[in-house]
Design an enzyme around this catalytic site. Structure first.
Site, PDB file in Angstrom:
ATOM      1  N   THR A   1       1.409  -1.237  -0.210  1.00  0.00           N
ATOM      2  CA  THR A   1       0.402  -0.175   0.240  1.00  0.00           C
ATOM      3  C   THR A   1       0.187   1.397   0.055  1.00  0.00           C
ATOM      4  O   THR A   1       2.275   1.298   0.532  1.00  0.00           O
ATOM      5  CB  THR A   1      -0.901   0.044   1.044  1.00  0.00           C
TER       6      THR A   1
ATOM      7  N   ARG B   1     -15.007  -6.626   0.317  1.00  0.00           N
ATOM      8  CA  ARG B   1     -14.207  -6.244   1.393  1.00  0.00           C
ATOM      9  C   ARG B   1     -13.625  -4.510   0.937  1.00  0.00           C
ATOM     10  O   ARG B   1     -12.993  -4.013   0.223  1.00  0.00           O
ATOM     11  CB  ARG B   1     -13.684  -6.471   1.707  1.00  0.00           C
ATOM     12  N   VAL B   2     -14.079  -3.293   2.089  1.00  0.00           N
ATOM     13  CA  VAL B   2     -12.813  -2.428   2.310  1.00  0.00           C
ATOM     14  C   VAL B   2     -12.735  -2.290   3.718  1.00  0.00           C
ATOM     15  O   VAL B   2     -12.414  -2.260   4.179  1.00  0.00           O
ATOM     16  CB  VAL B   2     -14.254  -0.803   1.830  1.00  0.00           C
ATOM     17  N   GLY B   3     -11.159  -1.872   3.249  1.00  0.00           N
ATOM     18  CA  GLY B   3     -10.263  -1.567   4.243  1.00  0.00           C
ATOM     19  C   GLY B   3      -9.761  -0.592   5.256  1.00  0.00           C
ATOM     20  O   GLY B   3     -11.293   0.578   4.510  1.00  0.00           O
ATOM     21  N   ASP B   4      -9.110   0.174   5.992  1.00  0.00           N
ATOM     22  CA  ASP B   4      -9.182   1.112   6.498  1.00  0.00           C
ATOM     23  C   ASP B   4      -8.516   2.100   5.643  1.00  0.00           C
ATOM     24  O   ASP B   4      -8.507   3.632   5.708  1.00  0.00           O
ATOM     25  CB  ASP B   4      -7.766   1.194   7.201  1.00  0.00           C
TER      26      ASP B   4
ATOM     27  N   THR C   1      -1.147   1.798   7.078  1.00  0.00           N
ATOM     28  CA  THR C   1      -0.212   0.909   6.102  1.00  0.00           C
ATOM     29  C   THR C   1      -1.067  -0.637   7.292  1.00  0.00           C
ATOM     30  O   THR C   1      -0.232  -0.530   7.858  1.00  0.00           O
ATOM     31  CB  THR C   1       0.075   0.357   5.080  1.00  0.00           C
ATOM     32  N   GLY C   2      -1.046  -1.340   6.341  1.00  0.00           N
ATOM     33  CA  GLY C   2      -1.125  -2.784   7.284  1.00  0.00           C
ATOM     34  C   GLY C   2      -2.699  -3.502   7.867  1.00  0.00           C
ATOM     35  O   GLY C   2      -3.510  -3.478   6.352  1.00  0.00           O
ATOM     36  N   THR C   3      -2.976  -4.303   7.913  1.00  0.00           N
ATOM     37  CA  THR C   3      -4.769  -5.237   8.444  1.00  0.00           C
ATOM     38  C   THR C   3      -5.670  -3.952   8.667  1.00  0.00           C
ATOM     39  O   THR C   3      -5.906  -3.640   9.737  1.00  0.00           O
ATOM     40  CB  THR C   3      -4.065  -6.421   9.044  1.00  0.00           C
ATOM     41  N   GLY C   4      -6.686  -3.586   7.406  1.00  0.00           N
ATOM     42  CA  GLY C   4      -7.134  -2.253   7.871  1.00  0.00           C
ATOM     43  C   GLY C   4      -8.230  -1.904   8.862  1.00  0.00           C
ATOM     44  O   GLY C   4      -8.592  -1.377   9.707  1.00  0.00           O
TER      45      GLY C   4
END
Ligand code: ASP
Length: 359
Positions: A223, A251-254, A274-277
């Site tokens: 990201t 699915r939508v992340g952060d 950045t990371g697991t959202g």
């Protein structure tokens, strides 16, 4: 006669005064701030052990190129928003990063792109999710902020808006990379899910799998995000991503969620994560860092460390952030073996780093 001369004198003095006033009003504010800039190219598991020297050099070059592009904008007196867009466009075009071309694949074999941008001066923000045809999702996010009257557009509506805004549209195969496709195949096999057909227009499968340098099963990094402070003292933040490999159900992340993966306010700080959202959303991580700065008076580094090494860690989350304060203070913090990152201040040296044993 005397009276006429006196009146003329009075009128011309008034004119001069008015001219002076309006010139003072329209003149640009003096540049009093030193620009500053921090970039990330994703947090995850890059360690010296699983990166080839070629990959290491290529990632550093990609980060440096983006840093230089943004630095050039800021050096010329350009806005933090322009600097962010310039740097992220380059990273979106670079197949090494999980944004634009090179984005990871969703389980159905599509690239679903998310991006956000926020202006710290006005608190205006724009975001898009599940975009599949716009070459530069960061520019679409900016168009949402500037021209839609909304903050977030998703899917087909976002794509329609992109066309109306005359933003460059590309076929989905533009985003295809073999390496990310093989990441998807591995991920789906592990989960026992069917492997979708290769996207139309993608090159034929190679005879043997590519060598890859990520730890299997670990968070696929890549990201991209930029935080910038311009010479006018305005902060901004931007983030662009393909999300997580093998994601399902739209699915939508952060990254495109304002306050989770992206946030900027001149009153506190600018953040890109950045990371697991999912963890970043639940912690409203980006905004929380700025709240610690704004309401508790914490330095940006301490606020970033509090959220990453205490709150995120305690939840079992993984990732990192880049942070910039209105005074130009720069910070990064991550709890993964590495985070691709770079930073520079006006009159300072550019720093580029990948692993957690680098400063
Ligand atoms: N934060 C992104 C997401 O969850 C992924 C990443 O940063 O690598 O969509």
């Amino acid at each position: 006669m005397k009276r006429i001369v006196r009146q003329l004198c009075f009128a011309s003095t008034l004119l001069l005064l008015l001219c002076g006033l309006s010139a003072a009003q329209s003149a640009p504010a003096p540049a009093q701030h030193k620009w500053a800039l921090v970039i990330h190219g994703g947090a995850g598991s890059p360690s010296r052990a699983n990166m080839t020297p070629e990959a290491d050099a290529a990632y550093r070059a990609g980060l440096r190129e983006a840093l230089n592009a943004a630095a050039k904008v800021l050096d010329g007196g350009g806005s933090s928003l322009d600097a962010i867009e310039a740097a992220i466009q380059l990273l979106e075009d670079n197949p090494l990063f999980n944004a634009g071309r090179g984005a990871v694949f969703a389980a159905d074999g599509t690239n679903q792109l998310d991006a956000a941008i926020m202006d710290g001066r006005t608190l205006r923000a724009g975001a898009v999710a599940d975009v599949q045809h716009t070459r530069h999702p960061i520019s679409l996010a900016r168009a949402v902020m500037e021209h839609s009257g909304h903050v977030m557009l998703i899917g087909a509506g976002a794509e329609q808006f992109a066309v109306e805004q005359h933003l460059e549209q590309v076929p989905p195969s533009f985003f295809f990379t073999e390496r990310r496709w093989q990441d998807l195949e591995r991920d789906l096999k592990k989960k026992g899910l069917p492997i979708p057909p290769r996207p139309a227009g993608a090159p034929p499968a190679p005879q043997k799998p590519l060598a890859y340098f990520e730890t299997p099963g670990a968070h696929a990094f890549g990201t991209v995000g930029v935080v910038a402070l311009d010479k006018h003292g305005n902060l901004a933040a931007g983030t662009s991503t393909g999300g997580l490999t093998g994601k399902r159900w739209n699915r939508v992340g952060d990254s495109p969620i304002i306050g989770a993966g992206t946030y900027a306010s001149n009153e506190s700080c600018a953040v890109s994560g950045t990371g697991t959202g999912e963890y970043f959303i639940r912690l409203t991580l980006a905004r929380s860092i700025c709240a610690l700065v704004q309401y508790k008076g914490m330095p940006v580094q301490a606020a970033a460390d509090e959220m990453i090494h205490k709150q995120l860690q305690a939840m079992g989350g993984d990732g990192g952030v880049i942070v910039l304060g209105p005074d130009g203070a720069m910070a990064w913090s991550f709890n993964t073996p590495g985070m691709f990152r770079a930073r520079q201040q006006q009159d300072g040296q550019a720093e580029v780093a990948l692993y957690n044993d680098e400063p």
